[in-house]
Design a protein around this motif. Structure first.
Motif, PDB file in Angstrom:
ATOM      1  N   SER A  63       0.812  -1.089  -0.222  1.00  0.00           N
ATOM      2  CA  SER A  63       0.104  -0.074   0.107  1.00  0.00           C
ATOM      3  C   SER A  63       0.718   1.202   0.031  1.00  0.00           C
ATOM      4  O   SER A  63       2.138   1.172   0.325  1.00  0.00           O
ATOM      5  N   GLY A  64       0.188   2.259  -0.258  1.00  0.00           N
ATOM      6  CA  GLY A  64       0.960   3.529  -0.135  1.00  0.00           C
ATOM      7  C   GLY A  64       1.301   3.901   1.285  1.00  0.00           C
ATOM      8  O   GLY A  64       2.608   4.456   1.465  1.00  0.00           O
ATOM      9  N   THR A  65       0.560   3.419   2.192  1.00  0.00           N
ATOM     10  CA  THR A  65       0.992   3.567   3.551  1.00  0.00           C
ATOM     11  C   THR A  65       2.179   3.023   3.866  1.00  0.00           C
ATOM     12  O   THR A  65       3.184   3.620   4.697  1.00  0.00           O
ATOM     13  N   ASP A 179       5.729  12.395  -0.465  1.00  0.00           N
ATOM     14  CA  ASP A 179       4.650  11.434  -0.466  1.00  0.00           C
ATOM     15  C   ASP A 179       3.958  11.789  -1.903  1.00  0.00           C
ATOM     16  O   ASP A 179       3.284  12.876  -1.842  1.00  0.00           O
ATOM     17  N   CYS A 181       1.707  10.038  -3.532  1.00  0.00           N
ATOM     18  CA  CYS A 181       0.801   8.812  -3.358  1.00  0.00           C
ATOM     19  C   CYS A 181      -0.430   9.156  -4.525  1.00  0.00           C
ATOM     20  O   CYS A 181      -1.332   8.656  -4.973  1.00  0.00           O
ATOM     21  N   TYR A 211      -3.874   2.711  -4.889  1.00  0.00           N
ATOM     22  CA  TYR A 211      -5.246   2.470  -4.543  1.00  0.00           C
ATOM     23  C   TYR A 211      -6.095   2.668  -5.681  1.00  0.00           C
ATOM     24  O   TYR A 211      -5.894   3.526  -6.531  1.00  0.00           O
ATOM     25  N   TYR A 340      -9.473  17.477   2.181  1.00  0.00           N
ATOM     26  CA  TYR A 340     -10.181  16.579   3.299  1.00  0.00           C
ATOM     27  C   TYR A 340     -10.917  17.477   4.148  1.00  0.00           C
ATOM     28  O   TYR A 340     -10.579  18.753   4.339  1.00  0.00           O
TER      29      TYR A 340
END
Ligand SMILES: Cc1ncc(COP(=O)(O)O)c(C=O)c1O
Length: 395
Positions: A63-65, A179, A181, A211, A340
């Motif tokens: 995953s990106g995390t 980051d 992503c 994702y 967000y």
């Protein structure tokens, strides 16, 4: 009331239907060989993705995390170190820092690009850090621990102002981990080097997420680290695979963080289309800009600095009437999102860490006004026109 066909925020169905045969053949091949983990399919994708980012090494992970967590550990962030990032990001950025054993400080974003503001980073280094004696190490006054890395986030498909951030990072001797992503294929014109650079190629290492909704998305979960540093790539290979360099010989304690071969095969197929998809997104971005310029809506459209070639992972407008507008658009069949709604420093998960409203006002104000409009390859001009007309009607 819905008047015509709904326009989704993202259409993942059409894109996959167009590639159905190729994607299914990846699965068929995996069944034939039963090579589900590792192997040449994974190695090929890693090589292809590294080339796409203009870097030497790519390492696929789950995953990106995980990509961000492994990149931080492999680049030398030690447990307890402070890592600096922005409050306007997906929570995975700070999760990865914490899970790497680090603590995080924030600097606010730039008002127009929504990415890390180099002026605020300088102020942070100058006023919120001290030099520890006798080591001379840079220490965060808030966390009391050494500041060893920064994580700029290339948000919505646009890179942060990397020249300025890297210059500061060099001056204060901290590592830069990108980051990336949300920024597959995004480009930045480095005034320092007088050339365009790809997302992922400027930091010590970079993390990508695959994702499904990303510009390059898997049919499940996946991510990758890219880097020009062979030692970091080797360390990440070990970390993703229980710390082993040879089967059942574990040099360090690692994780189960591998990419699976089916996802890697699927990503290889889709990688061949990403440049075209990104171009379509750019055309959609320009079309929105023009439609808004010729319609009285009063919303703020995304800012594209001269040094940026964004890939419009999201097309984010800004208006003081965001919530009412979102509801109106929903009622007329137009999908939107908010990326967000709550800046990270105000998330419940970090209550108790001492941050409060007002600490990062640019992020906080943006969080109350931003709205992501439909954006995906294949979005038609008539659909974009309907979106902008609906916004004009509402306003
Ligand atoms: C900015 C950012 N960082 C990190 C991540 C984490 O990626 P993943 O969901 O693949 O773990 C994402 C994914 O949404 C992201 O948008």
């Amino acid at each position: 009331m819905k008047t015509s066909a709904a326009i989704p925020l993202v259409d993942l169905v059409t894109l996959h239907q167009e590639l159905e045969e190729e994607l299914i053949s990846v699965f068929r091949e995996a069944l034939k060989t039963a090579r589900f983990v590792g192997g040449t399919v994974v190695e090929n994708f890693e090589r292809e993705f590294a080339a796409f980012c203009d870097v030497e090494h790519g390492v696929g992970v789950s995953s990106g995390t995980d990509a961000l967590r492994f990149a931080l550990i492999a680049a030398g962030v030690n447990p307890g170190d402070t890592v600096v990032t922005v409050p306007n990001t997906f929570v995975a950025t700070t999760e990865a820092i914490s899970q790497a054993g680090g603590r995080f400080d924030f600097v606010d974003i730039d008002t127009r690009t929504y990415t890390m503001d180099p002026v605020k980073l300088r102020t942070y280094f100058e006023t919120e850090c001290t030099r520890e004696s006798p080591t001379g190490r840079l220490v965060s006054k808030r966390t009391g621990s050494p500041v060893t890395a920064i994580v700029p986030v290339h948000l919505y498909g646009q890179m942060a102002d990397m020249d300025a951030l890297i210059e500061l990072a060099e001056q204060y001797d901290v590592i830069v981990i990108e980051d990336a992503c949300q920024a597959h294929g995004a480009e930045y014109f480095s005034r320092k080097e007088n050339r365009w650079r790809k997302a992922g190629s400027m930091g010590r290492a970079a993390a990508f997420s695959f994702y499904p909704g990303k510009n390059l998305g898997a049919c499940g979960e996946a991510g990758a680290i890219v880097t020009n540093d062979g030692a970091i790539a080797r360390r990440v290979c070990m970390l993703r695979d229980h710390g082993q360099s040879e089967k059942y010989y574990h040099d360090v304690e690692g994780y189960n963080g591998r990419i699976d071969a089916i996802q890697a095969g699927i990503l290889s197929v889709k990688l061949q289309h990403v440049t075209r998809w990104n171009e379509e997104r750019r055309q959609c971005g320009c079309a929105y800009d023009e439609l808004f310029a010729s319609t009285r809506t009063n919303v703020t459209v995304p800012y594209r600095p001269p040094w940026s070639k964004p890939v419009y992972h999201l097309y984010v407008i800004r208006t003081a009437y965001r919530d009412e507008l979102q509801k109106y658009l929903h009622d007329v069949g137009i999908g939107t999102g908010i990326h967000y709604p709550v800046p990270i420093h105000l998330q419940a998960a970090y209550r108790g860490a001492g941050w409060k409203r007002g600490d990062f006002s640019v992020s906080e104000e943006a969080a109350g006004e931003i709205l992501s409009l439909p954006m995906f390859p294949g979005l038609r001009l008539e659909e974009q026109r309907r979106v902008v007309e609906a916004i004009a009607e509402f306003i």
